[in-house]
Design a protein around this motif. Structure first.
Motif, PDB file in Angstrom:
ATOM      1  N   PHE A 165      -0.634  -1.439  -4.834  1.00 21.76           N
ATOM      2  CA  PHE A 165       0.596  -1.926  -4.011  1.00 21.76           C
ATOM      3  C   PHE A 165       0.650  -1.025  -3.183  1.00 21.76           C
ATOM      4  CE2 PHE A 165       0.653  -4.801  -7.758  1.00 21.76           C
ATOM      5  CZ  PHE A 165       1.080  -6.135  -7.314  1.00 21.76           C
ATOM      6  N   GLU A 166       0.953  -1.109  -1.740  1.00 20.15           N
ATOM      7  CA  GLU A 166       1.215  -0.329  -0.589  1.00 20.15           C
ATOM      8  C   GLU A 166       2.212  -0.625   0.563  1.00 20.15           C
ATOM      9  OE1 GLU A 166       0.788   2.692   0.389  1.00 20.15           O
ATOM     10  OE2 GLU A 166      -0.551   3.730  -1.075  1.00 20.15           O
ATOM     11  N   ASP A 167       2.656   0.286   1.204  1.00 19.75           N
ATOM     12  CA  ASP A 167       3.438  -0.317   2.296  1.00 19.75           C
ATOM     13  C   ASP A 167       3.095   0.234   3.397  1.00 19.75           C
ATOM     14  OD1 ASP A 167       6.090   2.060   2.956  1.00 19.75           O
ATOM     15  OD2 ASP A 167       4.595   2.419   1.450  1.00 19.75           O
ATOM     16  N   ALA A 168       2.450   1.499   3.483  1.00 24.31           N
ATOM     17  CA  ALA A 168       1.864   2.310   4.829  1.00 24.31           C
ATOM     18  C   ALA A 168       0.328   1.880   5.152  1.00 24.31           C
ATOM     19  CB  ALA A 168       2.303   3.669   4.631  1.00 24.31           C
ATOM     20  N   LYS A 169       0.222   2.272   6.150  1.00 29.71           N
ATOM     21  CA  LYS A 169      -1.160   1.834   6.795  1.00 29.71           C
ATOM     22  C   LYS A 169      -2.271   2.895   5.940  1.00 29.71           C
ATOM     23  CE  LYS A 169      -4.240   1.521  10.463  1.00 29.71           C
ATOM     24  NZ  LYS A 169      -5.554   2.187  10.053  1.00 29.71           N
ATOM     25  N   ALA A 170      -1.765   3.942   5.976  1.00 31.01           N
ATOM     26  CA  ALA A 170      -2.802   4.985   5.221  1.00 31.01           C
ATOM     27  C   ALA A 170      -2.857   4.591   3.905  1.00 31.01           C
ATOM     28  CB  ALA A 170      -1.826   6.550   5.437  1.00 31.01           C
ATOM     29  N   GLY A 171      -1.962   4.447   2.910  1.00 29.68           N
ATOM     30  CA  GLY A 171      -2.179   3.832   1.790  1.00 29.68           C
ATOM     31  C   GLY A 171      -3.193   2.476   1.605  1.00 29.68           C
ATOM     32  N   ILE A 172      -2.768   1.550   2.545  1.00 23.17           N
ATOM     33  CA  ILE A 172      -3.490   0.394   2.659  1.00 23.17           C
ATOM     34  C   ILE A 172      -4.955   0.623   2.793  1.00 23.17           C
ATOM     35  CG2 ILE A 172      -3.862  -1.669   3.660  1.00 23.17           C
ATOM     36  CD1 ILE A 172      -0.856  -1.854   4.306  1.00 23.17           C
ATOM     37  N   ASP A 173      -5.129   1.664   3.613  1.00 23.83           N
ATOM     38  CA  ASP A 173      -6.563   1.951   4.055  1.00 23.83           C
ATOM     39  C   ASP A 173      -7.268   2.773   2.930  1.00 23.83           C
ATOM     40  OD1 ASP A 173      -6.369   0.931   6.406  1.00 23.83           O
ATOM     41  OD2 ASP A 173      -6.064   2.951   7.580  1.00 23.83           O
ATOM     42  N   ALA A 174      -6.370   3.476   2.169  1.00 26.87           N
ATOM     43  CA  ALA A 174      -7.133   4.261   0.860  1.00 26.87           C
ATOM     44  C   ALA A 174      -7.395   3.385  -0.141  1.00 26.87           C
ATOM     45  CB  ALA A 174      -5.745   5.426   0.466  1.00 26.87           C
ATOM     46  N   GLY A 175      -6.862   2.406  -0.336  1.00 22.93           N
ATOM     47  CA  GLY A 175      -6.743   1.410  -1.738  1.00 22.93           C
ATOM     48  C   GLY A 175      -8.043   0.588  -1.211  1.00 22.93           C
ATOM     49  N   ARG A 176      -8.259   0.359   0.176  1.00 20.34           N
ATOM     50  CA  ARG A 176      -9.373  -0.681   0.355  1.00 20.34           C
ATOM     51  C   ARG A 176     -10.529   0.169   0.521  1.00 20.34           C
ATOM     52  NH1 ARG A 176      -7.781  -4.548   5.515  1.00 20.34           N
ATOM     53  NH2 ARG A 176      -7.316  -6.242   4.237  1.00 20.34           N
ATOM     54  N   ALA A 177     -10.577   1.516   0.796  1.00 21.40           N
ATOM     55  CA  ALA A 177     -11.665   2.296   0.707  1.00 21.40           C
ATOM     56  C   ALA A 177     -12.058   2.674  -0.646  1.00 21.40           C
ATOM     57  CB  ALA A 177     -11.215   3.720   1.331  1.00 21.40           C
ATOM     58  N   ALA A 178     -11.228   2.571  -1.685  1.00 19.12           N
ATOM     59  CA  ALA A 178     -11.485   2.686  -3.098  1.00 19.12           C
ATOM     60  C   ALA A 178     -12.059   1.410  -3.560  1.00 19.12           C
ATOM     61  CB  ALA A 178     -10.336   2.961  -3.911  1.00 19.12           C
ATOM     62  N   GLU A 191       5.643  -7.332  10.549  1.00 17.32           N
ATOM     63  CA  GLU A 191       4.742  -7.340  11.819  1.00 17.32           C
ATOM     64  C   GLU A 191       4.001  -6.027  11.832  1.00 17.32           C
ATOM     65  OE1 GLU A 191       8.615  -5.205  12.379  1.00 17.32           O
ATOM     66  OE2 GLU A 191       8.208  -7.116  11.724  1.00 17.32           O
ATOM     67  N   GLU A 192       4.359  -5.300  10.950  1.00 16.55           N
ATOM     68  CA  GLU A 192       3.473  -3.958  10.996  1.00 16.55           C
ATOM     69  C   GLU A 192       2.153  -3.935  10.275  1.00 16.55           C
ATOM     70  OE1 GLU A 192       5.681  -0.543  10.306  1.00 16.55           O
ATOM     71  OE2 GLU A 192       7.497  -1.078  11.595  1.00 16.55           O
ATOM     72  N   ILE A 193       2.169  -5.302   9.314  1.00 15.94           N
ATOM     73  CA  ILE A 193       1.157  -5.296   8.597  1.00 15.94           C
ATOM     74  C   ILE A 193      -0.081  -6.181   9.133  1.00 15.94           C
ATOM     75  CG2 ILE A 193       0.174  -6.204   6.139  1.00 15.94           C
ATOM     76  CD1 ILE A 193       2.506  -4.301   6.052  1.00 15.94           C
ATOM     77  N   ALA A 194      -1.186  -5.539   9.107  1.00 11.90           N
ATOM     78  CA  ALA A 194      -2.448  -6.156   9.840  1.00 11.90           C
ATOM     79  C   ALA A 194      -2.621  -7.434   9.291  1.00 11.90           C
ATOM     80  CB  ALA A 194      -3.698  -5.312   9.503  1.00 11.90           C
ATOM     81  N   ASP A 195      -3.256  -8.489  10.193  1.00 13.75           N
ATOM     82  CA  ASP A 195      -3.352  -9.688   9.860  1.00 13.75           C
ATOM     83  C   ASP A 195      -4.178 -10.022   8.805  1.00 13.75           C
ATOM     84  OD1 ASP A 195      -1.715 -10.289  12.080  1.00 13.75           O
ATOM     85  OD2 ASP A 195      -3.353 -10.916  13.532  1.00 13.75           O
ATOM     86  N   ASP A 196      -5.098  -9.091   8.426  1.00 15.43           N
ATOM     87  CA  ASP A 196      -6.049  -9.352   7.290  1.00 15.43           C
ATOM     88  C   ASP A 196      -5.852  -8.869   5.934  1.00 15.43           C
ATOM     89  OD1 ASP A 196      -6.372  -6.968   7.970  1.00 15.43           O
ATOM     90  OD2 ASP A 196      -8.722  -6.712   7.705  1.00 15.43           O
ATOM     91  N   VAL A 197      -4.378  -8.509   5.771  1.00 18.17           N
ATOM     92  CA  VAL A 197      -3.869  -7.880   4.601  1.00 18.17           C
ATOM     93  C   VAL A 197      -2.932  -8.677   4.152  1.00 18.17           C
ATOM     94  CG1 VAL A 197      -2.506  -5.756   3.570  1.00 18.17           C
ATOM     95  CG2 VAL A 197      -4.063  -5.455   5.536  1.00 18.17           C
TER      96      VAL A 197
END
Length: 221
Positions: A165-178, A191-197
């Motif tokens: 569970f994340e709120d910021a792009k850096a964290g979302i990218d980190a979780g996905r990269a894991a 509106e700040e959340i990417a369409d594929d998240v």
């Protein structure tokens, strides 16, 4: 994409970011950083969207203008954030969800160090979990996946079996990269959340259903 009501989610471990995901510290952090940016002639509108979700020292290194003592700037900002917890509150639904979850099923992976994290969690009424991953124990901060990989390891689960569970792009990218599934906490800025998240507004959208044979079942309400 917003998760629809009655969506069932299953996972072996839940890895929560802290700021913006379990607690709301945005106003406090932005107040302190905007003051520093104004004093150093930095464009706050450039810094703001790149500030959240990463380690404080990494942000200071990134934004400090030439001639500024990075270590001194970090110490000042760090002390201000540690000593000011006024206005920090839990994200809606956080206390209820954490209280419902078996303790062995979740932990926190935060860019804050242990002192800062425990102070903010206490202000929000959250007891730090024993397996928490904090910023000073990883070599590379978010968006690098190291923190979430370590969080999964501490929980005894494969990263692909964890839910982040994340709120910021850096964290979302980190979780996905894991390699983990990531659900964003969108708050009032979907509106700040990417369409594929996948995203929910806050943790009131989730209900704990069961914990059987090592699998946690949640339902979107």
């Amino acid at each position: 994409m917003r998760l629809e009501s009655d969506t069932v989610i299953q996972t072996r471990a839940l890895l929560f970011d802290m700021d913006g995901t379990l607690i709301d510290s945005r106003v406090l952090v932005e107040k302190i950083w905007k003051r520093w940016c104004d004093e150093n002639g930095l464009d706050w509108h450039y810094v703001l969207p790149r500030l959240h979700g990463v380690r404080m020292l990494d942000s200071v290194r990134r934004f400090a203008p030439p001639g500024v003592d990075v270590n001194a700037a970090y110490e000042r900002l760090y002390n201000e954030e540690v000593n000011d917890v006024e206005g920090i509150v839990p994200i809606p639904g956080a206390l209820e969800l954490l209280a419902a979850l078996p303790q062995e099923t979740w932990t926190i992976v935060t860019s804050a160090d242990t002192t800062l994290a425990t102070g903010r969690l206490a202000a929000a009424g959250i007891v730090p979990p024993p397996l928490m991953v904090t910023g000073e124990i990883v070599t590379d901060g978010k968006p690098h996946p190291e923190g979430y990989l370590l969080g999964a390891k501490r929980m005894g689960a494969a990263p692909e079996d964890c839910l982040v569970f994340e709120d910021a792009k850096a964290g979302i990218d980190a979780g996905r990269a894991a390699g983990s599934r990531v659900i964003a906490i969108a708050g009032d800025h979907p509106e700040e959340i990417a369409d594929d998240v996948e995203w929910i507004a806050d943790l009131t959208a989730l209900r704990f259903e069961s914990y059987k044979e090592g699998v946690v079942t949640l339902r979107v309400v």
